[in-house]
Design a protein around this motif. Structure first.
Motif, PDB file in Angstrom:
ATOM      1  N   ALA A 161       0.835  -1.201   0.000  1.00  0.00           N
ATOM      2  CA  ALA A 161       0.000   0.000   0.000  1.00  0.00           C
ATOM      3  C   ALA A 161       0.868   1.247   0.000  1.00  0.00           C
ATOM      4  CB  ALA A 161      -0.908  -0.001   1.234  1.00  0.00           C
ATOM      5  N   GLY A 162       0.506   2.215  -0.840  1.00  0.00           N
ATOM      6  CA  GLY A 162       1.215   3.487  -0.909  1.00  0.00           C
ATOM      7  C   GLY A 162       0.322   4.634  -0.497  1.00  0.00           C
ATOM      8  N   ARG A 163       0.922   5.675   0.012  1.00  0.00           N
ATOM      9  CA  ARG A 163       0.191   6.829   0.537  1.00  0.00           C
ATOM     10  C   ARG A 163      -0.408   7.660  -0.595  1.00  0.00           C
ATOM     11  NH1 ARG A 163       4.206  10.085   3.621  1.00  0.00           N
ATOM     12  NH2 ARG A 163       4.362   8.068   4.666  1.00  0.00           N
ATOM     13  N   ALA A 164      -1.671   8.040  -0.423  1.00  0.00           N
ATOM     14  CA  ALA A 164      -2.343   8.916  -1.388  1.00  0.00           C
ATOM     15  C   ALA A 164      -1.975  10.368  -1.105  1.00  0.00           C
ATOM     16  CB  ALA A 164      -3.858   8.719  -1.297  1.00  0.00           C
ATOM     17  N   ALA A 165      -2.398  11.260  -1.990  1.00  0.00           N
ATOM     18  CA  ALA A 165      -2.055  12.676  -1.858  1.00  0.00           C
ATOM     19  C   ALA A 165      -2.592  13.275  -0.565  1.00  0.00           C
ATOM     20  CB  ALA A 165      -2.589  13.447  -3.065  1.00  0.00           C
ATOM     21  N   ASP A 166      -3.692  12.735  -0.035  1.00  0.00           N
ATOM     22  CA  ASP A 166      -4.266  13.284   1.192  1.00  0.00           C
ATOM     23  C   ASP A 166      -3.649  12.671   2.452  1.00  0.00           C
ATOM     24  OD1 ASP A 166      -5.303  10.734   1.247  1.00  0.00           O
ATOM     25  OD2 ASP A 166      -7.416  11.334   1.170  1.00  0.00           O
ATOM     26  N   GLY A 167      -2.627  11.832   2.278  1.00  0.00           N
ATOM     27  CA  GLY A 167      -1.946  11.236   3.420  1.00  0.00           C
ATOM     28  C   GLY A 167      -2.548   9.932   3.902  1.00  0.00           C
TER      29      GLY A 167
ATOM     30  N   VAL B  88     -11.677   2.230   0.279  1.00  0.00           N
ATOM     31  CA  VAL B  88     -11.864   2.278   1.735  1.00  0.00           C
ATOM     32  C   VAL B  88     -10.536   2.667   2.378  1.00  0.00           C
ATOM     33  CG1 VAL B  88     -12.402   0.928   3.796  1.00  0.00           C
ATOM     34  CG2 VAL B  88     -13.677   0.542   1.660  1.00  0.00           C
ATOM     35  N   ASN B  89     -10.599   3.630   3.293  1.00  0.00           N
ATOM     36  CA  ASN B  89      -9.396   4.090   3.977  1.00  0.00           C
ATOM     37  C   ASN B  89      -8.905   3.000   4.942  1.00  0.00           C
ATOM     38  OD1 ASN B  89      -7.381   5.422   5.373  1.00  0.00           O
ATOM     39  ND2 ASN B  89      -8.547   7.288   5.697  1.00  0.00           N
ATOM     40  N   ILE B  90      -7.666   2.522   4.726  1.00  0.00           N
ATOM     41  CA  ILE B  90      -7.107   1.472   5.582  1.00  0.00           C
ATOM     42  C   ILE B  90      -5.871   1.985   6.327  1.00  0.00           C
ATOM     43  CG2 ILE B  90      -7.996  -0.464   4.230  1.00  0.00           C
ATOM     44  CD1 ILE B  90      -5.276  -0.607   2.803  1.00  0.00           C
ATOM     45  N   LYS B  91      -5.796   3.274   6.523  1.00  0.00           N
ATOM     46  CA  LYS B  91      -4.613   3.869   7.148  1.00  0.00           C
ATOM     47  C   LYS B  91      -4.315   3.268   8.517  1.00  0.00           C
ATOM     48  CE  LYS B  91      -2.561   8.344   8.372  1.00  0.00           C
ATOM     49  NZ  LYS B  91      -2.749   9.821   8.368  1.00  0.00           N
ATOM     50  N   HIS B  92      -5.361   2.893   9.260  1.00  0.00           N
ATOM     51  CA  HIS B  92      -5.159   2.353  10.597  1.00  0.00           C
ATOM     52  C   HIS B  92      -4.463   0.988  10.588  1.00  0.00           C
ATOM     53  CE1 HIS B  92      -8.883   0.627   9.074  1.00  0.00           C
ATOM     54  NE2 HIS B  92      -8.834  -0.304  10.023  1.00  0.00           N
ATOM     55  N   LEU B  93      -4.376   0.359   9.412  1.00  0.00           N
ATOM     56  CA  LEU B  93      -3.751  -0.951   9.299  1.00  0.00           C
ATOM     57  C   LEU B  93      -2.355  -0.886   8.668  1.00  0.00           C
ATOM     58  CD1 LEU B  93      -6.835  -2.958   7.958  1.00  0.00           C
ATOM     59  CD2 LEU B  93      -5.912  -2.978  10.294  1.00  0.00           C
ATOM     60  N   VAL B  94      -1.935   0.297   8.239  1.00  0.00           N
ATOM     61  CA  VAL B  94      -0.705   0.432   7.447  1.00  0.00           C
ATOM     62  C   VAL B  94       0.312   1.303   8.169  1.00  0.00           C
ATOM     63  CG1 VAL B  94       0.268   1.192   5.245  1.00  0.00           C
ATOM     64  CG2 VAL B  94      -2.035   0.201   5.313  1.00  0.00           C
ATOM     65  N   ASP B  95       1.493   0.783   8.363  1.00  0.00           N
ATOM     66  CA  ASP B  95       2.606   1.590   8.867  1.00  0.00           C
ATOM     67  C   ASP B  95       3.209   2.370   7.693  1.00  0.00           C
ATOM     68  OD1 ASP B  95       2.204   0.510  11.350  1.00  0.00           O
ATOM     69  OD2 ASP B  95       3.860  -0.932  11.231  1.00  0.00           O
ATOM     70  N   PRO B  96       3.736   3.558   7.940  1.00  0.00           N
ATOM     71  CA  PRO B  96       4.244   4.398   6.834  1.00  0.00           C
ATOM     72  C   PRO B  96       5.599   3.926   6.316  1.00  0.00           C
ATOM     73  CG  PRO B  96       4.578   5.516   8.915  1.00  0.00           C
ATOM     74  CD  PRO B  96       3.821   4.264   9.244  1.00  0.00           C
ATOM     75  N   ILE B  97       5.650   2.680   5.867  1.00  0.00           N
ATOM     76  CA  ILE B  97       6.907   2.135   5.348  1.00  0.00           C
ATOM     77  C   ILE B  97       7.339   2.851   4.080  1.00  0.00           C
ATOM     78  CG2 ILE B  97       7.897   0.034   4.333  1.00  0.00           C
ATOM     79  CD1 ILE B  97       6.311  -1.563   6.418  1.00  0.00           C
ATOM     80  N   ASP B  98       6.381   3.492   3.393  1.00  0.00           N
ATOM     81  CA  ASP B  98       6.762   4.245   2.199  1.00  0.00           C
ATOM     82  C   ASP B  98       7.662   5.436   2.536  1.00  0.00           C
ATOM     83  OD1 ASP B  98       4.493   5.167   3.461  1.00  0.00           O
ATOM     84  OD2 ASP B  98       3.422   5.684   1.635  1.00  0.00           O
ATOM     85  N   ASN B  99       7.724   5.826   3.807  1.00  0.00           N
ATOM     86  CA  ASN B  99       8.684   6.858   4.218  1.00  0.00           C
ATOM     87  C   ASN B  99      10.117   6.424   3.888  1.00  0.00           C
ATOM     88  OD1 ASN B  99       6.701   8.482   5.246  1.00  0.00           O
ATOM     89  ND2 ASN B  99       7.129   8.064   7.403  1.00  0.00           N
TER      90      ASN B  99
END
Length: 583
Positions: free
Chosen positions: A444-450, A458-469
């Motif tokens: 999963a990659g981060r969208a423009a809105d973070g 569906v927003n799955i941000k709560h399941l994804v660590d920001p490894i794309d950093n």
């Protein structure tokens, strides 16, 4: 007037005179081409007790030290060897070494005639066709007068050690306009075969060379705008080998001074350039600047792999996402990498436990398996919430023979502003990162809105660590490359690495022309390739852990949302059909 003496027909007394006489007969050949059929050679004289090990050392490091022949102790005779004496007396001919230290430059070895009775003379091939290749490629000669000695540099690249012979590789350098690189490499390889192939193209610091204006031998040449430094192995490596062995007494021809011979490299293959030997040059990094070399045949096969994985059987309209030759560039970069970090895991099923889908882990572990076979460092970074799951997947992959050994499974502790750099570089800082290539497979990659979204938006941000950093930070750190591929892309990368490392043109550049070549199709590589049976095993593991398909939501036995035996198995077989055809 010059005179050619064929040593096979000369009496020993005449041959002995060539070494002993004060009148120089070894000429400065830098930038000069010999007569037809002739090749310049450097000379090394060692005590007979050291000769067997030095011969093995040359054979193990044939790139810089192509052995043309050697004499019997004290005889100086070499079958079918000719020399072209020169009447100039403007420079010494020999260096004298005592216990590793250069203690003098000599015009004659006459005063050491008695010691020479127990010494063996080695003749090592030197490169002379570079200037001819430059002209063939439409480039100006480096030194039109032919009097300059081409710059040479000590590197931090170790030669293969044999007994007491242990030293770093010495290389020569020639700046070449970027748009002429491939033409020059092909021209010199057509003239000298594999001995003409450069061992490095790009940033000299990748060889441990700090300053091109300060060569260890010869005269520096300035790179003009648009030039790229190109490096070849040098017979001057022999000087470092002689110094390193610390023999009580040894002699070498002085840098820039050679004899002309009519012998060829005893192990050099003959014949014209076939597609398997035609070199192609490809840029794999701009910072640091780095070009890789492989054969035209290998490039063609990797492009076939790219065509296979570009198929869109689900008609999802993703063809425009394909970047031409990205598989080639990524596989070349991975082939040069030492430590690779792989990330995978797409939690598309946010109401299911585990939320991961089948896409990603099979391709990631297939790539990891082949990187292990190439003896590269490989680690995996995953979401913190999925750490236990992926550790179990790796353990079972080892138990089932998909992986040959455990790989570290890490998490990325985001938080502070410098967390990504700290993770990538550790204590070594940006000049010595822990990883030199990052690979994301179905991640999963981060969208423009973070936020992070699945295919259903569906927003799955709560399941994804920001490894794309890590990937964003890697763009700021010289020496770290990154790649993002599909699950199928993971298989294709493994296959492409097999093709590259089975290609002798590419393998020679990887080992810097030092050490023996590894046979194409080496058994450990073949066993590490993806296969239908391995992927069935991997999917069986996913079934046991209730991991679902990303498209249908069915548990296991689907990858890329398609039944395994219908499309996925066919794709793997097509990749293998291309990969395992003899190069």
């Amino acid at each position: 007037m010059s005179l050619t003496l064929h040593l096979k027909s000369c009496p020993p007394s005449v041959i002995r005179g060539l070494i002993l006489q004060k009148k120089p007969n070894i000429r400065n050949m830098s930038g000069m081409a010999g007569a037809a059929g002739q090749r310049p050679a450097g000379v090394v004289l060692l005590h007979r007790s050291l000769a067997p090990d030095f011969e093995k050392f040359c054979q193990a490091n044939r790139g810089p030290l192509p052995l043309l022949g050697k004499s019997e102790p004290g005889r100086w005779a070499l079958p079918a060897l000719g020399t072209v004496p020169d009447t100039r007396v403007d420079r010494p001919r020999f260096h004298k070494y005592e216990f590793g230290a250069c203690t003098g430059s000599l015009a004659s070895l006459e005063e050491h005639a008695e010691q020479l009775k127990d010494m063996v003379t080695f003749f090592l091939g030197c490169r002379w066709s570079l200037e001819g290749a430059l002209e063939k490629a439409g480039l100006p000669r480096r030194d039109p007068a032919g009097h300059g000695h081409m710059a040479a540099y000590k590197t931090t690249v170790p030669c293969i050690t044999v007994a007491g012979f242990c030293c770093p590789l010495v290389v020569t350098m020639r700046p070449v306009p970027k748009d002429k690189l491939e033409k020059l490499v092909q021209a010199i390889c057509s003239m000298e075969g594999e001995q003409g192939q450069p061992i490095h193209i790009g940033d000299p610091e990748l060889l441990g060379i700090k300053d091109l204006s300060q060569p260890d031998f010869g005269e520096p040449e300035v790179c003009q705008p648009g030039d790229v430094p190109v490096f070849w192995p040098s017979h001057l490596t022999s000087l470092e080998a002689v110094s390193g062995c610390k023999a009580p007494l040894a002699f070498t021809s002085a840098p820039g001074c050679t004899v002309m011979t009519d012998l060829k490299d005893m192990e050099a293959p003959a014949g014209c350039l076939t597609p398997e030997k035609i070199p192609e040059v490809h840029c794999i990094s701009q910072d640091p600047l780095h070009y890789s070399i492989t054969s035209a045949s290998a490039v063609r096969k990797i492009r076939e792999l790219e065509t296979i994985i570009a198929v869109d059987p689900g008609n999802r309209g993703i063809g425009h996402l394909l970047c031409k030759d990205e598989l080639l560039k990524a596989s070349l970069s991975l082939s040069h990498a030492h430590s690779v970090l792989i990330t995978t895991g797409f939690p598309t099923h946010f109401n299911h436990e585990p939320p991961e889908e089948t896409d990603g882990p099979p391709g990631a572990l297939a790539l990891a398996a082949f990187l292990q076979a190439l003896e590269k460092g490989v680690s995996m970074v995953v979401d913190q919430r999925a750490l236990s799951l992926f550790k179990t997947l790796v353990e079972e992959a080892v138990e089932q023979g998909v992986l040959k050994a455990q790989i570290p499974v890490l998490t990325y502790p985001a938080g502070s502003a410098g967390a990504a750099r700290t993770f990538l570089c550790g204590d070594g800082g940006p000049r010595a990162p822990r990883f030199d290539h990052l690979v994301a497979i179905e991640r999963a990659g981060r969208a423009a809105d973070g936020n992070y979204y699945n295919a259903r938006k569906v927003n799955i941000k709560h399941l994804v660590d920001p490894i794309d950093n890590l990937f964003l930070e890697a763009q700021k750190i010289p020496g770290i490359s990154s790649t993002g591929v599909s699950n199928w892309g993971g298989y294709a990368l493994a296959c492409a690495l097999y093709i590259l490392n089975s290609c002798e043109v590419h393998a020679r550049s990887l080992r810097k022309a030092a050490g023996p070549s590894r046979a194409a199709g080496e058994e450990s590589w073949t066993q590490a390739l993806p296969s239908i049976s391995k992927e069935e095993t991997m999917l069986g593991i996913l079934v046991r852990h209730k991991i679902r398909s990303g498209v249908s939501g069915n548990v296991g036995m689907e990858v890329d949302g398609l039944p395994f035996h219908d499309t996925h198995a066919q794709m793997i077989q097509k990749l293998l059909d291309v990969t395992t055809v003899r190069l």
